[in-house]
Design a protein around this motif. Structure first.
Motif, short mmCIF file in Angstrom:
data_model
loop_
_atom_site.label_atom_id
_atom_site.label_comp_id
_atom_site.label_asym_id
_atom_site.label_seq_id
_atom_site.Cartn_x
_atom_site.Cartn_y
_atom_site.Cartn_z
N THR A 122 -4.77 8.02 -1.85
CA THR A 122 -3.72 7.00 -1.79
C THR A 122 -4.24 5.57 -1.65
OG1 THR A 122 -3.47 7.30 0.62
CG2 THR A 122 -2.07 8.64 -0.84
N TYR A 123 -5.43 5.39 -1.05
CA TYR A 123 -5.96 4.02 -0.93
C TYR A 123 -7.45 4.06 -0.62
CZ TYR A 123 -5.43 -0.99 -0.68
OH TYR A 123 -5.52 -2.33 -0.96
N TRP B 258 -0.26 7.49 -6.41
CA TRP B 258 -1.20 8.46 -5.86
C TRP B 258 -2.07 9.03 -6.97
CZ3 TRP B 258 2.29 11.97 -2.27
CH2 TRP B 258 2.85 11.17 -1.26
N ARG C 159 0.83 -1.20 0.00
CA ARG C 159 0.00 0.00 0.00
C ARG C 159 0.87 1.26 0.00
NH1 ARG C 159 -3.40 -2.37 4.71
NH2 ARG C 159 -5.08 -3.50 3.67
N MET D 79 1.75 2.20 -3.43
CA MET D 79 0.69 2.47 -4.39
C MET D 79 0.90 3.83 -5.05
SD MET D 79 -2.20 0.63 -5.07
CE MET D 79 -3.50 1.87 -5.18
N ASN E 73 -11.66 6.00 2.55
CA ASN E 73 -10.64 6.54 1.66
C ASN E 73 -9.51 7.15 2.46
OD1 ASN E 73 -11.35 6.66 -1.43
ND2 ASN E 73 -13.30 7.00 -0.36
N MET F 24 -3.42 1.48 6.38
CA MET F 24 -3.98 1.73 5.05
C MET F 24 -3.49 3.05 4.46
SD MET F 24 -7.98 2.93 5.46
CE MET F 24 -8.08 3.33 3.72
N THR F 25 -2.71 3.82 5.23
CA THR F 25 -2.25 5.11 4.74
C THR F 25 -0.95 4.99 3.95
OG1 THR F 25 -0.93 5.61 6.73
CG2 THR F 25 -3.27 6.25 6.75
N ALA F 26 -0.63 6.05 3.24
CA ALA F 26 0.57 6.06 2.40
C ALA F 26 1.85 6.01 3.23
CB ALA F 26 0.58 7.31 1.53
#
Length: 223
Positions: A168-169, A42, A37, A40, A156, A188-190
């Motif tokens: 970002t996710y 952006w 994650r 990922m 989100n 779940m954060t960047a």
């Protein structure tokens, strides 16, 4: 009900040790997923969104409250939803009961908010009744449709570089049921938990584990 076998303490411990191997495998798999994650791409948020909040109009950038990251859960509390106007959606309300004190997220430079289409007076009334403390905003435009939460709940994650916001996710469906703890939101954060043991891209903010933990009323931003 057909129950499992009854065993001695030694047999029970042996069975637990066998299962613990699989539990550790699951933990490592979760850590590996969180590391992906953090890598990922952006998505730039180009539209200007407007919410109603307890202090008036607010932009998506305002929801960050000055922090670098933002996690937003879309809760269904509005006309047409089961429970209205006394309650929100049963599932979304159960989720709200699980949300940890957001002060810990702020210690990792991350804001948290709920968003619904209910007017602010109804949101404040429901929060008071249920004892919920998280910031909760009213959606007034296409935010829910643009971010996949117009027909079903979802969470989100966003990050900002100055005034530029990026998505970002996104987690929804059964993925949401595992959320609620400080760790689940950070994962779940960047930027993740921002601890040194994590597998993160070079240059990401990281500090030693445990060092930043505190009582929720003892952080500087909580005083």
């Amino acid at each position: 009900m057909r129950t499992p076998s009854i065993v001695t303490p030694d047999e029970w411990e042996a069975a637990r040790e066998r299962l613990l191997v699989k539990e550790k495998e699951l933990t490592r798999a979760r850590d590996a997923l969180a590391a992906q994650r953090r890598r990922m791409p952006w998505q730039a948020v180009e539209k200007k969104y407007e919410f109603d909040g307890p202090n008036g109009k607010a932009s998506l950038l305002d929801l960050f409250e000055g922090y670098r990251q933002l996690v937003v859960y879309r809760a269904f509390f509005e006309p047409g939803v089961h429970g209205w106007p006394d309650h929100g959606c049963v599932g979304c309300s159960l989720m709200a009961d699980q949300v940890a004190d957001v002060t810990h997220l702020k210690a990792r430079d991350t804001a948290f908010a709920y968003a619904s289409r209910a007017p602010q007076p109804d949101i404040e009334r429901l929060k008071a009744r249920m004892g919920w403390k998280m910031p909760w905003y009213t959606i007034t435009d296409e935010f829910d449709a643009d971010f996949g939460v117009d027909e079903y709940h979802g969470t989100n994650a966003f990050i900002r570089e100055g005034d530029q916001v990026y998505r970002t996710y996104f987690i929804n469906n059964r993925g949401d049921e595992a959320l609620g703890s400080t760790w689940s939101y950070l994962d779940m954060t960047a930027l993740g938990r921002q601890e040194q043991w994590e597998d993160s891209p070079e240059g990401y903010p990281q500090t030693p584990p445990y060092q930043w933990w505190n009582w929720h009323d003892a952080y500087e931003h909580a005083k």
